[in-house]
Enzyme design. Structure first.
Site, PDB file in Angstrom:
ATOM      1  CB  THR A 234     -14.279  17.869 -38.988  1.00 26.72           C
ATOM      2  OG1 THR A 234     -14.992  17.750 -37.755  1.00 26.72           O
ATOM      3  CG2 THR A 234     -13.552  16.566 -39.250  1.00 26.72           C
ATOM      4  CB  THR A 235     -15.794  22.328 -36.292  1.00 24.96           C
ATOM      5  OG1 THR A 235     -16.638  21.204 -36.066  1.00 24.96           O
ATOM      6  CG2 THR A 235     -16.615  23.595 -36.248  1.00 24.96           C
TER       7      THR A 235
ATOM      8  CG  ASP B  76     -14.099  12.915 -33.620  1.00 24.64           C
ATOM      9  OD1 ASP B  76     -13.906  12.310 -34.686  1.00 24.64           O
ATOM     10  OD2 ASP B  76     -14.924  13.828 -33.490  1.00 24.64           O
TER      11      ASP B  76
ATOM     12  CG  ASP C 250     -18.073  15.121 -36.015  1.00 26.41           C
ATOM     13  OD1 ASP C 250     -18.176  14.731 -37.186  1.00 26.41           O
ATOM     14  OD2 ASP C 250     -16.982  15.142 -35.411  1.00 26.41           O
TER      15      ASP C 250
END
Length: 557
Positions: free
Chosen positions: A97-98, A396, A64
């Site tokens: 987020t990545t 998520d 994550d």
């Protein structure tokens, strides 16, 4: 990377340092690329894991992006800004987020050639802002597709795609249904005003033991609490629940209180006053005949005696957040004073109160609530480490479900949306004249970093595959074609059923472009802090100066 040095800074005056000009902008570009390179391998279903060790010695294994960057310590201010945008993305939409870090790093990287050619950053920024407006418009008008909220299977498929790259994705539909059930439980539609507060009203409780398939969404709440008296009931059907925000204890004076006792029965009188007060408080509660009393404060032994005698079970020292969730689930109102209790404050929606022992711990379940607008997700698993990763993944998944219910539009995954938007931007770039055309076209090419990274992470042939995909996207009929993250082949996302919420992509593009714009506008880094070595030298010199007169005076004596 982790020891990335802060930029070398020129000294202006004592304690003030400065570095400026093109050098700072290029340093910022390098810092952004370095942060993006750290988590580039964490994108897609074939992503690698990072093992994080915090100062306390505990180890976390995750892919994550936000969880990884939270643990990284950097000195460079631009690198710190990059880490912050991952947190922003996580707080706003809970996913991507990545992707947002990789995109922001690439947007900075494509600006480097223009900076080296001495193009003014304002010109680049102007092109970037125009690109953001066009991206948003193309996403909403040309790429996004509406989703039927009544089609539960389709929503589950979107959630499955978003967590398919994580550990929880291996459990298939089970985990997605957990997330969707939790989000639908806390979903409130009040005359068109939609509210889904999963942070406050969907609590995840991790209990080691059992298997992941034992996890469930409770129609109510649970706490790690037991009743406070052995004679109190541990199972009550259709309980009347009273929630308090006050202690059932005698109020003691503050630290400055003095009591002077002159007679031998004064102490007995004081004890009698305390007992009368507790009895009056308990009488206020007992006359409403609740089956269960829950308070955020303490309960004295005397109050326990009176309430147990009245066959009332009590839970004490509950967190404020847990009490708020319980109030929403059972329909009760939290009362601040016992003499203000009314009949309508009593919660009647709960179907069952039960205390269960799981492992060595006691848990109180208040479940089978009628239309609860709060819930607890009970997670079971073999170890705390796995449960921690499952919790992050489930958060998520719940955010994805929330995004779809609030904004029911989806876009194709697997890099297809980036290729489609990039192609539309390339077409529009032809109509531009002047110097802004080059940075604008560079942004359209920078979007290809997502499909390129997907190909790299599953060991495919990057150049050949990306060229074929670019050729596919020349015609609009292939705009849903992208990369299969497992094989690296070019496939139609409609066939694979890989979709992402529109809200996640919009937020990722906005955050990445805005960050690139802010970093490109920086032409000075000024620090008013001194280095530790300088401070230590000054401190030692002061200490020596203070010590010299003492030595001289001793010699004179």
């Amino acid at each position: 990377m982790f020891g990335m040095e802060a930029p070398r800074i020129l000294v202006l005056s004592q304690g003030t340092k400065r570095e400026s000009g093109r050098k700072v902008q290029l340093e910022n570009v390098r810092a952004a690329k370095a942060i993006a390179d750290v988590i580039r391998t964490c994108l897609g279903p074939k992503s690698m894991l990072k093992m994080l060790m915090n100062p306390m010695g505990s180890i976390v294994m995750t892919n994550d992006g936000n969880a990884i960057l939270r643990e990284i310590t950097v000195q460079h201010p631009a690198a710190k800004t990059m880490i912050e945008i991952s947190r922003t993305q996580d707080e706003e939409v809970g996913d991507g987020t990545t992707s947002v870090i990789i995109l922001a790093g690439e947007f900075m990287a494509v600006a480097q050639p223009f900076l080296e050619r001495n193009m003014h950053p304002t010109v680049i920024i102007s092109a970037y802002r125009q690109a953001l407006d066009d991206m948003t418009e193309f996403l909403k008008k040309d790429v996004a597709l509406p989703i039927d909220l009544n089609n539960e299977q389709q929503i589950l498929q979107v959630i499955q795609c978003c967590i398919g790259t994580k550990i929880l994705g291996k459990t298939g539909e089970f985990a997605c249904r957990l997330a969707l059930d939790a989000v639908k439980t806390v979903y409130i539609d009040d005359n068109g005003r939609k509210e889904i507060d999963i942070k406050r009203y969907a609590k995840i409780e991790k209990v080691p033991g059992g298997v992941l398939e034992d996890s469930k969404v409770l129609k109510g709440v649970m706490f790690n609490k037991d009743v406070i008296h052995s004679k109190m009931r541990r199972r009550i059907e259709k309980p009347r629940i009273l929630l308090l925000d006050c202690g059932l204890e005698y109020k003691k004076g503050e630290s400055q209180t003095d009591i002077e006792m002159t007679k031998e029965n004064d102490f007995t009188a004081l004890l009698q006053i305390e007992e009368d007060y507790i009895q009056a408080v308990c009488a206020d509660i007992i006359k409403f005949k609740p089956d269960l009393v829950v308070t955020e404060k303490g309960v004295s032994d005397l109050a326990q005696h009176f309430l147990a005698k009245a066959n009332i079970s009590v839970l004490r020292r509950l967190k404020k957040t847990d009490n708020n969730r319980l109030a929403r689930a059972c329909g009760a109102t939290i009362v601040n004073r016992t003499d203000e209790i009314r009949e309508e404050d009593i919660g009647l929606k709960a179907g069952l109160f039960e205390v269960q022992k799981i492992g060595d711990e006691y848990f109180s379940f208040i479940v089978e609530c009628e239309n609860p607008k709060a819930c607890t997700i009970l997670l079971r698993g073999p170890s705390k480490d796995i449960l921690g990763e499952v919790e992050r993944n489930l958060q998520d998944a719940m955010c994805v479900a929330r995004n779809i219910l609030l904004e029911p539009f989806i876009v194709p995954g697997g890099g297809a949306v980036e290729m489609a938007v990039g192609k539309l931007m390339s077409d529009k770039a032809k109509s531009f004249t002047g110097v802004t055309q080059s940075p604008y076209r560079a942004i359209s090419r920078a979007l290809e970093v997502i499909p390129r990274t997907l190909i790299q992470n599953c060991g495919g042939n990057t150049i050949r595959t990306l060229t074929e995909l670019r050729a596919k996207h020349v015609t609009d009929e292939f705009k849903t074609w992208g990369i299969d993250g497992d094989t690296g082949a070019i496939v139609d996302m409609k066939t694979l059923d890989i979709w992402e919420p529109l809200a996640v992509k919009l937020q990722a593009y906005k955050t990445a472009i805005e960050t690139a714009v802010i970093l490109l506008r920086i032409d000075d880094i000024v620090s008013g802090s001194k280095k530790r070595e300088t401070l230590e030298k000054e401190a030692s010199s002061r200490a020596n100066a203070n010590a010299k007169p003492t030595e001289e005076s001793q010699k004179e004596e």
